[in-house]
Design a protein around this motif. Sequence first.
Motif, PDB file in Angstrom:
ATOM      1  N   LEU A  78       0.857  -1.181   0.000  1.00 27.47           N
ATOM      2  CA  LEU A  78       0.000   0.000   0.000  1.00 27.47           C
ATOM      3  C   LEU A  78       0.892   1.229   0.000  1.00 27.47           C
ATOM      4  N   THR A 103      -7.850   3.160   1.808  1.00 29.14           N
ATOM      5  CA  THR A 103      -7.310   2.068   2.616  1.00 29.14           C
ATOM      6  C   THR A 103      -8.382   1.014   2.886  1.00 29.14           C
ATOM      7  N   ILE A 115      -7.883  -2.979   1.931  1.00 27.23           N
ATOM      8  CA  ILE A 115      -7.994  -4.085   2.878  1.00 27.23           C
ATOM      9  C   ILE A 115      -8.864  -5.200   2.321  1.00 27.23           C
ATOM     10  N   MET A 129      -6.911  -7.512   0.031  1.00 25.38           N
ATOM     11  CA  MET A 129      -5.790  -8.284   0.559  1.00 25.38           C
ATOM     12  C   MET A 129      -6.099  -9.776   0.575  1.00 25.38           C
ATOM     13  N   ALA A 151       0.685  -7.065   4.974  1.00 27.10           N
ATOM     14  CA  ALA A 151       0.475  -5.734   4.412  1.00 27.10           C
ATOM     15  C   ALA A 151       1.710  -4.884   4.699  1.00 27.10           C
ATOM     16  N   VAL A 203       3.192  -1.136   4.147  1.00 26.22           N
ATOM     17  CA  VAL A 203       2.638   0.184   3.851  1.00 26.22           C
ATOM     18  C   VAL A 203       3.730   1.247   3.823  1.00 26.22           C
ATOM     19  N   MET A 223      -8.699  -6.407   9.222  1.00 25.29           N
ATOM     20  CA  MET A 223      -7.597  -7.210   8.696  1.00 25.29           C
ATOM     21  C   MET A 223      -7.517  -8.558   9.404  1.00 25.29           C
ATOM     22  N   ILE A 269      -5.299 -11.624   7.629  1.00 21.23           N
ATOM     23  CA  ILE A 269      -4.025 -11.021   7.274  1.00 21.23           C
ATOM     24  C   ILE A 269      -2.989 -11.370   8.340  1.00 21.23           C
ATOM     25  N   LEU A 308       0.880  -6.437   9.771  1.00 19.29           N
ATOM     26  CA  LEU A 308       0.997  -5.110   9.166  1.00 19.29           C
ATOM     27  C   LEU A 308       2.409  -4.604   9.417  1.00 19.29           C
ATOM     28  N   TRP A 332      -2.579   0.499  -4.179  1.00 16.36           N
ATOM     29  CA  TRP A 332      -2.087  -0.740  -3.584  1.00 16.36           C
ATOM     30  C   TRP A 332      -1.649  -1.717  -4.668  1.00 16.36           C
TER      31      TRP A 332
END
Length: 237
Positions: free
Chosen positions: A53, A74, A78, A81, A87, A89, A108, A113, A116, A154
């Motif tokens: 992202l 955003t 998400i 994903m 993720a 960023v 997330m 996920i 992050l 993204w």
Amino acid sequence: MSLTPEAIDILSRVSTATITTVLLKKGLRNVWIRGARPLRPGATRLVGEAFTLRFVPAREDLATPESWASPISTRAAIEAMPEGCIAVVDAMGIKDAGIFGDILCARMVKRGITALITDGVVRDLEGVLGTGLPVWCDGAAAPPSVAGLTFVGWDQPIGCGGVAVFPRDIIVADQDGAVLIPQALLDHVLAEGPEQERMEGWIVEEVNNGAVLPGLYPMNAETKARYAAFKEKADKT
């Protein structure tokens, strides 16, 4: 080489420090994402393919609360994903605007996920920690992302913490931070990483037994021979 469950299992037992050493031997020096530290102490090592992202500096006509409902947001990212991804960023190292808060992190988690990773910060710190989402970032700040950043897309190449990250590069994150493995070098790291860990474990044992460092780390010819004998004996048992 794809990131199979077997590859994830192998990498989960190889430290980020070891990975940087293995990649350094291949000429890659810039794989450690600056500013990305585990938000919760004692973080478990995690592995996943990068889903990228990207933010750019805030522009007043674009970085507004209304932009959160845009198709390029955003929130939309998400929902794109894939399960199991990490993720990553690009927040340009901005520390006074939180890119994600507790609501986005909670979503997330629901989407499966893995983690992050960002060179920026999060907001709603208590809530983010409460979601259980593993986060590597550069701290926390109260203001929302639009106070300092504009989200632009993204699943494209980004720069995060000074590292070039391409979609589906491999990310490994532990208490030393987050490192990137290019897809093209995944098979090399899978082969060399466990051996590097094994060798360094043997060296630590030698140090604990009183060995001096010259000739041991790095190994001279005599030490290499002793290590080879150790491996041969261990592999037979």
